[in-house]
Design a protein around this motif. Structure first.
Motif, mmCIF file in Angstrom:
data_model
loop_
_atom_site.group_PDB
_atom_site.id
_atom_site.type_symbol
_atom_site.label_atom_id
_atom_site.label_comp_id
_atom_site.label_asym_id
_atom_site.label_seq_id
_atom_site.Cartn_x
_atom_site.Cartn_y
_atom_site.Cartn_z
ATOM 1 N N GLN A 43 0.995 -0.966 0.071
ATOM 2 C CA GLN A 43 -0.038 -0.036 -0.055
ATOM 3 C C GLN A 43 0.872 1.206 -0.025
ATOM 4 O O GLN A 43 0.402 2.376 -0.415
ATOM 5 C CB GLN A 43 -0.724 0.146 1.111
ATOM 6 C CG GLN A 43 -1.959 -1.049 1.321
ATOM 7 C CD GLN A 43 -3.131 -0.992 0.023
ATOM 8 O OE1 GLN A 43 -3.525 0.041 -0.196
ATOM 9 N NE2 GLN A 43 -3.300 -1.964 -0.452
ATOM 10 N N SER A 46 2.023 3.348 -3.387
ATOM 11 C CA SER A 46 1.287 4.434 -4.004
ATOM 12 C C SER A 46 0.907 5.576 -3.050
ATOM 13 O O SER A 46 0.403 5.102 -2.075
ATOM 14 C CB SER A 46 -0.164 3.635 -4.699
ATOM 15 O OG SER A 46 -1.076 4.576 -5.172
ATOM 16 N N TRP A 48 -1.484 7.037 -3.364
ATOM 17 C CA TRP A 48 -3.042 7.387 -3.266
ATOM 18 C C TRP A 48 -3.613 6.239 -2.040
ATOM 19 O O TRP A 48 -4.531 6.614 -1.484
ATOM 20 C CB TRP A 48 -3.834 7.124 -4.396
ATOM 21 C CG TRP A 48 -3.018 7.712 -5.585
ATOM 22 C CD1 TRP A 48 -2.964 6.918 -6.647
ATOM 23 C CD2 TRP A 48 -2.501 8.615 -5.779
ATOM 24 N NE1 TRP A 48 -2.442 7.719 -7.933
ATOM 25 C CE2 TRP A 48 -1.953 8.777 -7.198
ATOM 26 C CE3 TRP A 48 -2.167 9.860 -5.115
ATOM 27 C CZ2 TRP A 48 -1.282 9.665 -7.591
ATOM 28 C CZ3 TRP A 48 -1.543 11.070 -5.704
ATOM 29 C CH2 TRP A 48 -0.970 11.105 -7.010
ATOM 30 N N SER A 49 -2.651 5.350 -1.738
ATOM 31 C CA SER A 49 -3.060 4.637 -0.518
ATOM 32 C C SER A 49 -2.099 4.305 0.639
ATOM 33 O O SER A 49 -2.426 3.794 1.736
ATOM 34 C CB SER A 49 -3.148 3.131 -1.192
ATOM 35 O OG SER A 49 -1.787 2.572 -1.884
ATOM 36 N N THR A 51 -0.113 5.192 3.970
ATOM 37 C CA THR A 51 -0.190 5.914 5.219
ATOM 38 C C THR A 51 1.041 6.227 5.872
ATOM 39 O O THR A 51 1.526 7.611 5.700
ATOM 40 C CB THR A 51 -1.126 5.000 6.250
ATOM 41 O OG1 THR A 51 -0.103 3.614 6.397
ATOM 42 C CG2 THR A 51 -2.612 4.731 5.872
ATOM 43 N N GLU A 71 -5.335 13.042 3.970
ATOM 44 C CA GLU A 71 -6.365 13.413 2.826
ATOM 45 C C GLU A 71 -5.610 14.648 2.038
ATOM 46 O O GLU A 71 -5.875 14.508 0.953
ATOM 47 C CB GLU A 71 -7.862 13.516 3.156
ATOM 48 C CG GLU A 71 -8.408 12.298 3.624
ATOM 49 C CD GLU A 71 -8.268 11.148 2.464
ATOM 50 O OE1 GLU A 71 -8.355 11.515 1.078
ATOM 51 O OE2 GLU A 71 -7.850 9.936 2.907
ATOM 52 N N ARG A 74 -2.399 13.822 0.540
ATOM 53 C CA ARG A 74 -2.679 13.056 -0.806
ATOM 54 C C ARG A 74 -2.903 13.652 -1.956
ATOM 55 O O ARG A 74 -2.681 13.803 -2.935
ATOM 56 C CB ARG A 74 -3.632 11.797 -0.540
ATOM 57 C CG ARG A 74 -3.043 10.679 0.209
ATOM 58 C CD ARG A 74 -4.070 9.700 0.364
ATOM 59 N NE ARG A 74 -3.450 8.692 1.195
ATOM 60 C CZ ARG A 74 -4.153 7.675 1.900
ATOM 61 N NH1 ARG A 74 -5.881 7.899 1.742
ATOM 62 N NH2 ARG A 74 -3.751 6.846 2.289
#
Length: 190
Positions: A43, A46, A48-49, A51, A71, A74
């Motif tokens: 994860q 990327s 976009w995913s 953390t 958010e 991102r």
């Protein structure tokens, strides 16, 4: 009995093997823990995913860590990524789709006004701020900016009886004493 997820990979003579059954039962927790750890690391590849991997993506795109929510970080990374791609219709469509929750956005190039127009349903929670910021980062001089057009998907059909009043002039041979030069009548249109 050997769990079903391992049975698919084993030959049939192993199905009755008690030692294999103990082995798979004992190693099940370690295999599951490794699987979740592997998925977590995947994860992070990327933005976009990611953390905890967002720190690396921040360093790649900005050279420092952003002190914002996940958010917002991102979205900033995504905008920076689009700015490297350039001002193309596919990038503009991606900006419109990422700003929408329903993902039913149309990007229209209005050549007369030199504006990029995003048409979306009025029920959609469209993030106009994100779309404007993303387009402004890549907008060339000849483009005047972004416009938004929320549309109602519901069509209204009006049905009514329409009475049209028509006025015509009498012909010369129709004239009689006391007549007005204009004759009036009404026509019903449905």
């Amino acid at each position: 009995m050997i769990p079903e997820r391992y049975r698919r990979m084993l030959p049939p003579q192993w199905y009755e093997n008690d030692v294999a059954e103990y082995h798979f039962e004992g190693s099940e927790e370690a295999v599951d823990a490794f699987n979740t750890q592997r998925e977590d690391i995947l994860q992070q590849f990327s933005p976009w995913s990611a953390t905890w991997g967002l720190d690396v993506w921040d360093w790649i795109y900005f050279g420092r860590k952003q002190l914002l929510s996940i958010e917002e970080r991102r979205k900033n990374i995504q905008q920076k990524h689009w700015s490297y791609l350039g001002f193309t219709p596919s990038v503009l469509r991606a900006i419109g789709l990422s700003s929408s929750t329903f993902k039913q956005v149309q990007m229209v190039e209005d050549f007369g006004k030199k504006v990029i127009r995003y048409v979306y349903p009025i029920e959609d929670r469209y993030d106009t701020k994100n779309a404007v910021q993303a387009v402004e980062r890549i907008r060339p001089v000849h483009c005047n900016g972004v416009a938004f057009e929320p549309v109602v998907s519901e069509k209204i059909e009006l049905r009514d009886v329409l009475v049209v009043g028509i006025k015509e002039y009498h012909k010369v041979y129709e004239f009689r004493v006391g007549m007005t030069p204009i004759k009036r009548y009404e026509e019903v249109v449905k």
